[in-house]
Design an enzyme around this catalytic site. Structure first.
Site, PDB file in Angstrom:
ATOM      1  N   LYS A 188       6.442  -2.448   4.434  1.00  0.00           N
ATOM      2  CA  LYS A 188       5.298  -2.110   5.283  1.00  0.00           C
ATOM      3  C   LYS A 188       5.684  -1.263   6.484  1.00  0.00           C
ATOM      4  O   LYS A 188       4.852  -0.510   7.015  1.00  0.00           O
ATOM      5  CB  LYS A 188       4.598  -3.387   5.726  1.00  0.00           C
ATOM      6  CG  LYS A 188       3.983  -4.117   4.545  1.00  0.00           C
ATOM      7  CD  LYS A 188       3.503  -5.460   4.972  1.00  0.00           C
ATOM      8  CE  LYS A 188       2.219  -5.809   4.285  1.00  0.00           C
ATOM      9  NZ  LYS A 188       1.509  -6.856   5.004  1.00  0.00           N
ATOM     10  N   GLY A 201       0.218 -11.380   0.505  1.00  0.00           N
ATOM     11  CA  GLY A 201      -0.452 -12.669   0.351  1.00  0.00           C
ATOM     12  C   GLY A 201      -0.589 -13.423   1.664  1.00  0.00           C
ATOM     13  O   GLY A 201      -0.754 -14.635   1.679  1.00  0.00           O
ATOM     14  N   GLY A 202      -0.521 -12.703   2.781  1.00  0.00           N
ATOM     15  CA  GLY A 202      -0.715 -13.343   4.077  1.00  0.00           C
ATOM     16  C   GLY A 202       0.491 -14.167   4.543  1.00  0.00           C
ATOM     17  O   GLY A 202       0.438 -14.825   5.574  1.00  0.00           O
ATOM     18  N   GLU A 206       2.571  -6.134  15.576  1.00  0.00           N
ATOM     19  CA  GLU A 206       1.325  -5.391  15.776  1.00  0.00           C
ATOM     20  C   GLU A 206       0.500  -6.084  16.841  1.00  0.00           C
ATOM     21  O   GLU A 206       0.579  -7.298  16.993  1.00  0.00           O
ATOM     22  CB  GLU A 206       0.486  -5.375  14.475  1.00  0.00           C
ATOM     23  CG  GLU A 206       0.846  -4.279  13.526  1.00  0.00           C
ATOM     24  CD  GLU A 206       0.059  -4.333  12.223  1.00  0.00           C
ATOM     25  OE1 GLU A 206      -0.846  -5.176  12.067  1.00  0.00           O
ATOM     26  OE2 GLU A 206       0.370  -3.516  11.354  1.00  0.00           O
ATOM     27  N   HIS A 219     -12.016  -5.868   7.864  1.00  0.00           N
ATOM     28  CA  HIS A 219     -11.035  -5.303   6.932  1.00  0.00           C
ATOM     29  C   HIS A 219     -11.801  -4.330   6.044  1.00  0.00           C
ATOM     30  O   HIS A 219     -12.662  -4.734   5.273  1.00  0.00           O
ATOM     31  CB  HIS A 219     -10.398  -6.422   6.098  1.00  0.00           C
ATOM     32  CG  HIS A 219      -9.499  -5.918   4.992  1.00  0.00           C
ATOM     33  ND1 HIS A 219      -8.166  -6.228   4.916  1.00  0.00           N
ATOM     34  CD2 HIS A 219      -9.760  -5.139   3.920  1.00  0.00           C
ATOM     35  CE1 HIS A 219      -7.643  -5.641   3.841  1.00  0.00           C
ATOM     36  NE2 HIS A 219      -8.590  -4.987   3.216  1.00  0.00           N
ATOM     37  N   HIS A 270      -6.217 -15.169   5.269  1.00  0.00           N
ATOM     38  CA  HIS A 270      -5.889 -13.776   4.968  1.00  0.00           C
ATOM     39  C   HIS A 270      -6.075 -13.425   3.494  1.00  0.00           C
ATOM     40  O   HIS A 270      -5.571 -12.401   3.033  1.00  0.00           O
ATOM     41  CB  HIS A 270      -4.462 -13.409   5.416  1.00  0.00           C
ATOM     42  CG  HIS A 270      -4.201 -13.717   6.865  1.00  0.00           C
ATOM     43  ND1 HIS A 270      -4.963 -13.196   7.875  1.00  0.00           N
ATOM     44  CD2 HIS A 270      -3.280 -14.509   7.461  1.00  0.00           C
ATOM     45  CE1 HIS A 270      -4.515 -13.647   9.026  1.00  0.00           C
ATOM     46  NE2 HIS A 270      -3.503 -14.452   8.804  1.00  0.00           N
ATOM     47  N   GLU A 304      -5.470   0.034   3.285  1.00  0.00           N
ATOM     48  CA  GLU A 304      -6.185  -1.019   4.004  1.00  0.00           C
ATOM     49  C   GLU A 304      -6.171  -0.722   5.502  1.00  0.00           C
ATOM     50  O   GLU A 304      -5.124  -0.390   6.070  1.00  0.00           O
ATOM     51  CB  GLU A 304      -5.541  -2.380   3.728  1.00  0.00           C
ATOM     52  CG  GLU A 304      -5.594  -2.749   2.253  1.00  0.00           C
ATOM     53  CD  GLU A 304      -5.218  -4.201   1.972  1.00  0.00           C
ATOM     54  OE1 GLU A 304      -5.718  -4.743   0.970  1.00  0.00           O
ATOM     55  OE2 GLU A 304      -4.427  -4.798   2.734  1.00  0.00           O
ATOM     56  N   ARG A 329      -1.650  -0.135  -6.500  1.00  0.00           N
ATOM     57  CA  ARG A 329      -2.078  -0.722  -7.780  1.00  0.00           C
ATOM     58  C   ARG A 329      -3.594  -0.843  -7.801  1.00  0.00           C
ATOM     59  O   ARG A 329      -4.249  -0.595  -6.806  1.00  0.00           O
ATOM     60  CB  ARG A 329      -1.462  -2.120  -7.927  1.00  0.00           C
ATOM     61  CG  ARG A 329      -1.854  -3.002  -6.748  1.00  0.00           C
ATOM     62  CD  ARG A 329      -1.496  -4.447  -6.914  1.00  0.00           C
ATOM     63  NE  ARG A 329      -1.572  -5.174  -5.667  1.00  0.00           N
ATOM     64  CZ  ARG A 329      -2.675  -5.661  -5.118  1.00  0.00           C
ATOM     65  NH1 ARG A 329      -3.851  -5.486  -5.700  1.00  0.00           N
ATOM     66  NH2 ARG A 329      -2.648  -6.310  -3.973  1.00  0.00           N
ATOM     67  N   ARG A 379     -15.440 -13.838  -5.628  1.00  0.00           N
ATOM     68  CA  ARG A 379     -14.296 -14.327  -6.404  1.00  0.00           C
ATOM     69  C   ARG A 379     -14.489 -15.819  -6.639  1.00  0.00           C
ATOM     70  O   ARG A 379     -14.454 -16.598  -5.671  1.00  0.00           O
ATOM     71  CB  ARG A 379     -12.996 -14.136  -5.641  1.00  0.00           C
ATOM     72  CG  ARG A 379     -12.649 -12.711  -5.346  1.00  0.00           C
ATOM     73  CD  ARG A 379     -11.223 -12.641  -4.821  1.00  0.00           C
ATOM     74  NE  ARG A 379     -10.915 -11.307  -4.349  1.00  0.00           N
ATOM     75  CZ  ARG A 379      -9.692 -10.894  -4.054  1.00  0.00           C
ATOM     76  NH1 ARG A 379      -8.657 -11.719  -4.173  1.00  0.00           N
ATOM     77  NH2 ARG A 379      -9.470  -9.663  -3.625  1.00  0.00           N
TER      78      ARG A 379
END
Ligand code: ADP
Length: 446
Positions: A116, A164-165, A200, A208, A235, A275, A291, A337
């Site tokens: 990242k 995955g947070g 950050e 988001h 998250h 994102e 992806r 979901r």
């Protein structure tokens, strides 16, 4: 075009990819663990190969078994889906080293965006706005304190290899910094074997918002607009919308132009998602996923495009064949979901599905590998269905989602259907007036 595609995944996404292959006239190979011998993705594939025992590390993550399966079946391309090996640069490189096509970006771009810090550095150089923070990896606690003092508390310590947070901790003040630093690094080391972290500014009320892009191997890049994925718990996304209720078409066009120009300069290929956090009218990049995303169907519904088909065509060397002005947006789409989890405690609820009745009707799409009699295995992600609706306006999409949730019957395992029904009833949701923190508070307040 490819002669045969191996799908290195399971569940709804394996079926989703099979559907695109079938419409393109391309035979498919399913791979599966022993726990998935009866799974729908195996039943519907043209061929299937058992690649190992239930544990993902011995089957769906086992590169040698997947490459052998491709070899013995004569597949000439592999689609990784999402999760599992989809963002594993070594896997992508090995697939190509074996003379097969990897349906996704180059290994180098997967590797770059998987780190990242490297991703943020690359995006900054391409003119994409970032969340304020450290210039790169933060070496020690003293350096962390200096960065935090400069950007101001609260700050977020994040794992460079994050996903995955995990490996993400907030420090609200200088007193809390050491603890957050220790926990984030510990989690990063445990989850990713890499304790590199960066810092950050922690935004207190962002949304988001992410941009879907598609690039061919000939330098053509388009975007398919944004998705709002602010409804998250820990998250993790629960419900997504296209478009975002918070931004205008002009904002979408402006961000899209920055992003597509940047990716063209990078020479990026295939599908990707950038994102962003969005607050006070400003977008700030947080990461790029190299992806197909779980939530891609909402984009497909508003753009009328089959993103998996596009991925396959591009991997086979085809040109996009259209430009940005040919991409149009129609109506509004929402995805819920549905997971096999207790809707109050979120504990997993694997087991046998004794009755299954999905909703239908105009503008309703269910991406699921469930059937009555299927046993949801305890070994994998608990996602059992994605319920997607499309309607001319957001209000009509909400009405359509509410009636679809009410029609949806899954008996035998607990599901999050009731939670989604409650979210859809909430005035805050209906007004589109939520941030990434809203759902957490809503769930806690019950
Ligand atoms: P992961 O790769 O682990 O999913 P991300 O960087 O994509 O991590 O962040 C996941 C989520 O964490 C975001 O969608 C957002 O809800 C929250 N988040 C990330 N960065 C920040 C930040 N600087 N301020 C506030 N929330 C953040």
């Amino acid at each position: 075009m490819f002669n045969k595609i191996l799908i290195a995944n399971r569940g709804e996404i394996a079926l989703r990819i099979q559907r695109a292959c079938r419409e393109l006239g391309i035979p498919t190979v399913a791979v599966h663990s022993t726990a998935d011998a009866e799974a729908m993705h195996v039943r519907l594939a043209d061929e299937s190969v058992c690649i190992g025992p239930p544990a993902a590390r011995d089957s769906y993550l086992k590169i040698s078994a997947i490459l052998s399966a491709a070899n013995i079946t004569g597949a000439d391309a592999i689609h990784p889906g999402y999760g599992f090996l989809s963002e594993n640069a070594d896997f992508a490189a090995m697939v190509e080293a074996h003379g097969l096509a990897f349906i996704g970006p180059s290994a180098d771009h997967i590797r770059m965006m998987g780190d990242k810090i490297a991703a943020k550095t690359a995006m900054a150089s391409l003119g994409v706005p970032l969340v304020p923070g450290s210039a790169g990896e933060v070496a020690d606690l003293d350096a962390a304190a200096a960065v935090a003092a400069e950007i101001g508390y609260p700050v977020l310590i994040k794992a460079a290899a994050g996903g995955g947070g995990r490996g993400m901790k907030v420090a609200t003040s200088a007193e809390g910094l050491e603890e957050a630093w220790r926990v984030a690094r510990g989690e990063a080391h445990a989850a990713f074997g890499n304790d590199a972290v960066y810092i950050e500014k922690y935004l207190d009320r962002p949304r988001h918002i992410e941009m879907q892009v598609m690039a061919d191997a000939h330098g053509n890049v388009v975007h398919f607009g944004e998705r709002d994925c602010s409804l998250q718990r820990r998250h993790q996304k629960l419900l997504e919308e296209a478009g975002s209720p918070a931004i205008t078409a002009e904002q979408r066009d402006a961000l899209g132009a920055t992003v597509t120009a940047g990716l063209a300069r990078l020479g990026y290929r295939n599908a990707g998602t950038l994102e962003f956090l969005y607050q006070d009218g400003q977008f700030a990049f947080i990461e790029m996923n190299t992806r197909l995303q779980v939530e891609h169907p909402v984009t497909e519904m508003v753009c009328g495009v089959d993103l998996v088909r596009e991925q396959i065509r591009i991997a086979a060397g085809h040109r996009l064949g259209y430009t940005q002005k040919d991409v149009t947006f129609s109506g509004h789409a929402i995805e819920c979901r549905i997971t096999a989890e207790d809707p109050e405690t979120f504990t997993a609820s694997p087991g046998r599905v004794t009755a299954y009745h999905p909703p239908g009707g105009l503008g309703v799409r269910v991406d699921s590998a469930l059937y009555a009699g299927y046993s949801v295995p305890p070994y994998y992600d608990s996602l059992i269905a994605k319920l997607v609706v499309h309607a001319p306006t957001r209000a009509e999409a909400i009405a359509r989602m509410r009636r679809s949730l009410a029609e949806f019957v899954v008996v035998g395992v607990k599901t999050t259907l009731p939670l989604h029904a409650r979210i859809l009833e909430e005035p805050t949701f209906q007004a589109g007036d939520y941030t990434i923190h809203w759902l957490e508070r809503f769930v806690a307040g019950r």
